[in-house]
Design a protein around this motif. Structure first.
Motif, PDB file in Angstrom:
ATOM      1  N   THR A 269       0.871  -1.178   0.000  1.00 16.80           N
ATOM      2  CA  THR A 269       0.000   0.000   0.000  1.00 16.80           C
ATOM      3  C   THR A 269       0.906   1.225   0.000  1.00 16.80           C
ATOM      4  O   THR A 269       2.003   1.185   0.561  1.00 16.80           O
ATOM      5  CB  THR A 269      -0.895   0.048   1.260  1.00 16.80           C
ATOM      6  OG1 THR A 269      -0.040  -0.014   2.419  1.00 16.80           O
ATOM      7  CG2 THR A 269      -1.857  -1.107   1.298  1.00 16.80           C
TER       8      THR A 269
ATOM      9  N   MET B  37      -1.840  -1.996  -4.116  1.00 20.63           N
ATOM     10  CA  MET B  37      -3.173  -1.409  -3.969  1.00 20.63           C
ATOM     11  C   MET B  37      -3.110   0.108  -4.084  1.00 20.63           C
ATOM     12  O   MET B  37      -2.229   0.731  -3.500  1.00 20.63           O
ATOM     13  CB  MET B  37      -3.750  -1.798  -2.601  1.00 20.63           C
ATOM     14  CG  MET B  37      -3.903  -3.292  -2.430  1.00 20.63           C
ATOM     15  SD  MET B  37      -4.410  -3.734  -0.747  1.00 20.63           S
ATOM     16  CE  MET B  37      -6.139  -3.247  -0.782  1.00 20.63           C
ATOM     17  N   GLY B  38      -4.049   0.677  -4.797  1.00 16.68           N
ATOM     18  CA  GLY B  38      -4.099   2.120  -4.929  1.00 16.68           C
ATOM     19  C   GLY B  38      -4.395   2.526  -6.349  1.00 16.68           C
ATOM     20  O   GLY B  38      -5.137   1.833  -7.047  1.00 16.68           O
ATOM     21  N   GLY B  39      -3.810   3.639  -6.793  1.00 16.55           N
ATOM     22  CA  GLY B  39      -4.081   4.124  -8.145  1.00 16.55           C
ATOM     23  C   GLY B  39      -2.872   4.853  -8.711  1.00 16.55           C
ATOM     24  O   GLY B  39      -1.905   4.228  -9.138  1.00 16.55           O
TER      25      GLY B  39
ATOM     26  N   THR C 210      -5.322  -5.343  -8.425  1.00 18.77           N
ATOM     27  CA  THR C 210      -5.712  -4.142  -7.682  1.00 18.77           C
ATOM     28  C   THR C 210      -6.131  -4.464  -6.252  1.00 18.77           C
ATOM     29  O   THR C 210      -6.182  -3.575  -5.417  1.00 18.77           O
ATOM     30  CB  THR C 210      -6.877  -3.433  -8.397  1.00 18.77           C
ATOM     31  OG1 THR C 210      -7.842  -4.411  -8.769  1.00 18.77           O
ATOM     32  CG2 THR C 210      -6.394  -2.719  -9.640  1.00 18.77           C
ATOM     33  N   ALA C 211      -6.465  -5.706  -5.980  1.00 20.82           N
ATOM     34  CA  ALA C 211      -6.858  -6.074  -4.614  1.00 20.82           C
ATOM     35  C   ALA C 211      -6.366  -7.488  -4.310  1.00 20.82           C
ATOM     36  O   ALA C 211      -6.323  -8.332  -5.195  1.00 20.82           O
ATOM     37  CB  ALA C 211      -8.379  -5.992  -4.459  1.00 20.82           C
TER      38      ALA C 211
END
Lengths: 700, 700
Positions: A380, A411-413, A432-433
């Motif tokens: 993260t 995870m995140g953008g 993504t997860a």
């Protein structure tokens, strides 16, 4: 290898156009922009030059024979273009144009005509009604997609052209390569089976991804998929799993989807990795493409955040995977090298301020731990986190010495995106997860288990086929498709089933004699080819313990039944020894129109009808697979003995399933067969057919 | 409203730093860069100016009282900083620093000391061991996150600070706004319940998102969540649903997670939308934030691609939603305006070359159709597709006149991204795959159904509490926590249950007399406070039909049991009329440490133990909820009558559950209660308690 389609040295684009927005423009532009090395012949009666290339007014005017012809002209002109392409020497034709089978009867006829002409000429046809084809290994893009993918080793077969566009667009955004992409459209000639076989042999394809709405020939599909799966993973999304979906599918492509349970059984048999959603399709594909297969289900989780580590542990356990129990050596190693606040259990928490080195340390330790089969790395974007550098370090470490599969969830953008792209390029699948990574790991494990399965050996029991043949012949000659209980039991006895002792009685004296001989208690059942639901008209009496009871029952039947069913021909009364009490299970077989005989097993009565606790398997079935059918039901807990009760004779059930499998395989005239109930006793004791129902069919 | 925490007019950053990478640097920079309008006081003994702002050597040197103090100093200095902050007038304190409860006993003591000082001073404390807090509505970012979100109406409560960073990063990449974000860390003072209450009242928060690993007080949580859910959706991801997850969670935060079934029951009761995965958390939140609630489950699908339409139909049907059956009027309307190849069923296929106008037409038609409750719009990036313009047109159309919820799936990556961002800005939730949109729609429907539920009215039955009190007193006085069958049945009789007639017999003559009076057949059961498993030692004889059988059974028990259990005090033999045969169900109650009495229902025996076909509900329970427990099981098919058999007395079961609910509510001393089996007859007939087991507990 369909080289004529995938590796042509010359391509004609029939209907090539100078007008952006036209399909013929898009196809030509894709072909030219993609860097295709062969010769390109645009064909269009109106334009001498298209996109700067000299064009030809028709196929007859071409200066040489062509290898591949791609047709994007209006529907009415397709037939001519196909015939001309064949004449121009094309060995493969792609018809992109729509307006055929999917529009109704006339379109279907036109489609058949075209396909037949190609077939007669030894030319392979892709489409009609498709997006076209892409082969990055030959720099060939003859599709009207908006994008040309970078080279890769995942190849795609899709019954939806639109889905291909979504896949290409997604792949571009994730820097993911594609090998071949084949839009099969209406499948007038080339279908999923031909292409599976082709891609199986294609050394540059590591994973085959299929989106299918229908399958043309179930048995051929199973064979092709099984052979392909033995070499490389085949991941399939089969749409139309629900009644609503089937309806939508049939209005979409005009093809009828089979029953979903049969697809499930077919995929399981043939090692196909089944994706249930669009995202799962590529979640699985990238994992299988990029990473080695795990040898087991024990996963180590490395994370810089507690929360996502818990999510991963939940997802692992809830999906039947295992949170690896790390060895003491691993814990000590981690303890000595990680900060004191780090958690050295599993998940391994390298803490929020973890630098790339800590990830590498944890990775190497998990690699060394023999209790770990696969590794999930979670990141993260916290204040001290360096996503891109961590990605690089993980990639380097994996490349240099990790032999176990490594999946990653950054995870995140925005902040993690550079890291995610690094990972994709380094062939480390990123999600993504964490839950999605776990689903992919599970698919890898299941495929790996299929690859490592023992060889399939179907037992062939010695049986009395002649007796069965006789019963079938008798019935089919007179068009009686429902086999009466007596004959049905005779068939099963011929296949080695225990059937209660019994005989047909015509007179009361017969009945009493038979009862005496088989031994009390007995059952009496009216025997008539015209009466199917015997018990509805009082034609069944069970548990008769004395001669008096037999007398009463016999005489009542003989008096009442001719009144209730005056048309019925009465052959007599079947007198049968009562089956010993036992656990009631159901063994069944019916024939799927696509995949052939399918076996069913379930615990009797309510468990099948209310709880839907049943397992299916395609015939022929091995002893292992028969046992797997038992363990696949929730009621298996009961079969093997629960609540302190001893279990039942499991092998008698597995044996019964295999015998039905053999009967269904050897006698295609048997359309449906149910043994309900099959009375199963404790281990070591016989199981008995208490009642059965067999339906026949004409076989040409 | 916790204004002191969320809307302070002045903030001290204790441990503010000039060094990038330090938490005290990140917090100060976030606060300054975020555009905070109040006064900022960096505190650090070493630096007179930090990030260009005059700093203070300690809290005592501040020129004025402060509203909020944010502490990011080493653990050892936290206590002093907290005490000084209180002295400096702070009404709220955020302790970001870690090293407290999560590290063990010493840390926990320090944490308690700090929390107690705050409490005694009327100061609210967030943390310790947290990321901090963000309130975009006040331009306040006192966290060490890397990003400051844009203003939005989704507010987040998270027990994982790291997860906040992933959420912020993702939200930034999707242009999504956040309202408040509160990292609750160790929850020394402020916990999820306080913050739920605060966000419930916050007019700028439209949806509350929670990531929780543990809940501090189950009952308070239910109350707070129920009150909040009545006003706005509360979406919760509860991590630690598996044994492995619980273990990971407890090593992470030092808090013990409760049983997952209890959490499920608590969430259901309180209207909480439960997300099972990280992605589902925001998939649901954006739908609930951006769109109105649907009035039903009938969904219209609009798509430019057949394949994804089928996927959507599958997902709808497989998840219990409905593919809307469009009215004839709609079909005609669409037929007259869409191209002939378009499919005017549902999914509505507007075809691959659909322009924005076709989408708008289909949207308006679905809006006008009274058989549609919600709309799912799917787009794939085909050659003629204009994603951004379609997004704009859809957004405009929705804004101008669509009253039903509209969810969108723009499938792909690069090409569709501009369109996706348009949609987010226009508050139309967009999903990468149709299946995820369907899951979000389902969550909306379930929440909408909860909001429209009838008012909860718990029936209070007239009961004989005194009798129960007497039994309890007798047992608790002597420390006997297991209530014998006779007394347990007496308790149930006092609560209106039908219990078979029976009495304790001390002599054989007693037994024969009682048997005669209650009527044969009878059961004999040994009565002893020291024997729990009566049948294991031959202490139970059932179905005795004659006086002779009673005599034999009585004398055998009296001879054998003292041999087998010489220590046991024998009170006599309980003689009881056999309960009438019926369907055997189980009614149960136990107490969850977090959420209190939880009721259980399941079909008897194998269905509960093997099939796990059980339903739970928290007490107290209404008649509606009791009936919902029945319908929630798969075996309900059997209860209501399957296979041509008539159903059972459903209301007798629902009644029994409500009576247990009342008993558990009125007598906290009852720790566990099982009625197994509860014999239920056909509708209209009585149900009878055949056997029961009650365990008590001390209640202070």
């Amino acid at each position: 290898m369909l080289d004529e389609l995938l590796y042509p040295d010359s391509v004609a684009i029939v209907g090539a156009s100078n007008t952006p927005g036209k399909v013929g423009y898009a196809v030509l532009k894709n072909l030219m922009d993609g860097g295709y090395q062969g010769k390109i012949f645009p064909v269009n009666p109106g334009s001498p030059v298209i996109l700067g290339v000299p064009a030809f007014k028709d196929l007859k005017s071409l200066p040489q024979k062509i290898a591949l012809s791609v047709i994007a002209v209006p529907t009415a002109a397709v037939k001519g273009a196909v015939f001309d392409s064949v004449s121009a020497g094309a060995k493969a034709i792609i018809v992109i144009t729509a307006g055929f089978k999917e529009t109704g009867h006339e379109g279907a006829e036109l489609e058949t005509l075209i396909a037949n002409h190609c077939k007669a000429s030894g030319v392979r046809l892709l489409g009609p009604n498709c997006l076209g084809a892409i082969n990055t290994h030959h720099k060939l893009n003859v599709s009207f997609a908006r994008q040309t993918p970078i080279e890769g080793s995942i190849s795609v077969i899709s019954q939806s052209g639109a889905l291909c566009t979504a896949i290409l667009d997604w792949a571009e955004s994730r820097k993911l390569g594609i090998g071949k992409m084949l839009s099969i459209g209406n499948k007038a000639d080339l279908n999923e089976i031909d292409l599976l076989k082709t891609l199986q042999k294609d050394e540059k394809t590591k994973v085959i991804v299929c989106y299918l709405e229908s399958i043309d020939s179930g048995k051929d599909f199973i064979r092709a998929a099984e052979e392909a799966s033995a070499v490389k993973p085949v991941v399939v999304l089969k749409a139309g799993t629900s009644a609503a979906g089937v309806k939508a599918a049939s209005s979409h492509t005009g093809s009828l989807a089979g029953a979903d349970t049969a697809y499930g059984a077919a995929f399981k048999r043939s090692g196909v990795v089944r994706a249930k959603t669009f995202e799962a399709l590529f979640d699985c594909a990238i994992a299988l493409d990029m990473q080695p297969l795990p040898n087991g289900r024990r996963i180590a989780v490395i994370t810089n955040a507690g929360g996502p580590g818990i999510m991963a542990a939940d997802a692992l356990e809830n999906s039947g995977m295992l949170v690896a129990k790390l060895t003491d050596k691993t814990a000590e190693e981690l303890k000595s090298k990680l900060p004191p606040a780090a958690s050295v259990g599993n998940p391994i928490d390298v803490l929020g301020d973890a630098d790339p080195d800590r990830y590498v340390l944890a990775l190497k330790t998990a690699e060394a731990d023999e209790a770990v089969d696969g590794i999930l790395v979670i990141l993260t974007p916290q204040a001290m986190t360096r996503p891109a550098e961590t990605a690089q370090a993980v990639a380097k470490c994996v490349k240099e010495g990790i032999t176990k599969p490594v999946l990653v969830s950054f995870m995140g953008g925005t902040e993690v995106m550079p890291g995610r792209n690094e990972l994709t390029i380094a062939r480390i699948p990123d999600y993504t997860a964490p839950e999605r990574a776990v689903s992919a790991l599970k698919a890898m494990c299941e495929y790996s288990e299929w690859r490592r399965r023992p060889p399939r050996m179907v037992t062939r029991f010695p049986v009395n086929s002649t007796r069965v043949q006789r019963v079938l012949a008798r019935h089919l000659k007179t068009g009686r498709m429902q086999v009466g209980e007596v004959q049905a039991k005779e068939m099963l006895r011929a296949y080695g089933f225990n059937v209660p002792d019994g005989r047909l009685a015509v007179t009361l004296n017969d009945a009493l004699e038979i009862a005496e001989r088989v031994g009390y208690p007995v059952a009496l059942k009216i025997s008539s080819p015209d009466i199917i639901h015997k018990s509805d008209i009082g034609g069944v009496k069970l548990n008769l313990t004395t001669a008096d009871m037999v007398r009463d029952a016999f005489e009542l039947m003989m008096m009442r039944i001719p009144q209730k069913a005056p048309e019925a021909r009465i052959e007599g009364v079947y007198v049968e020894k009562m089956a010993k009490k036992g656990l009631e299970v159901i063994l069944g077989m019916n024939r799927d129109p696509q995949f052939g005989p399918m076996l069913m097993f379930g615990l009797g009565g309510i468990f099948v009808e209310v709880m839907k606790d049943v397992a299916f398997h395609l015939a022929p079935i091995t002893a292992d697979e028969a046992m797997q059918m038992l363990t696949a039901t929730r009621s298996y807990q009961l079969l093997k003995g629960a609540r302190g009760q001893s279990g039942v004779n499991l092998s008698a059930i597995a044996d019964g399933l295999q015998r039905i499998s053999q009967l269904a395989t050897e006698f295609p005239q048997v359309a449906e067969l149910d043994i309900n109930p099959f009375m199963v006793g404790e281990a070591g004791q016989d199981a008995v057919v208490a009642d059965t129902r067999i339906t026949l069919r004409e076989v040409k």
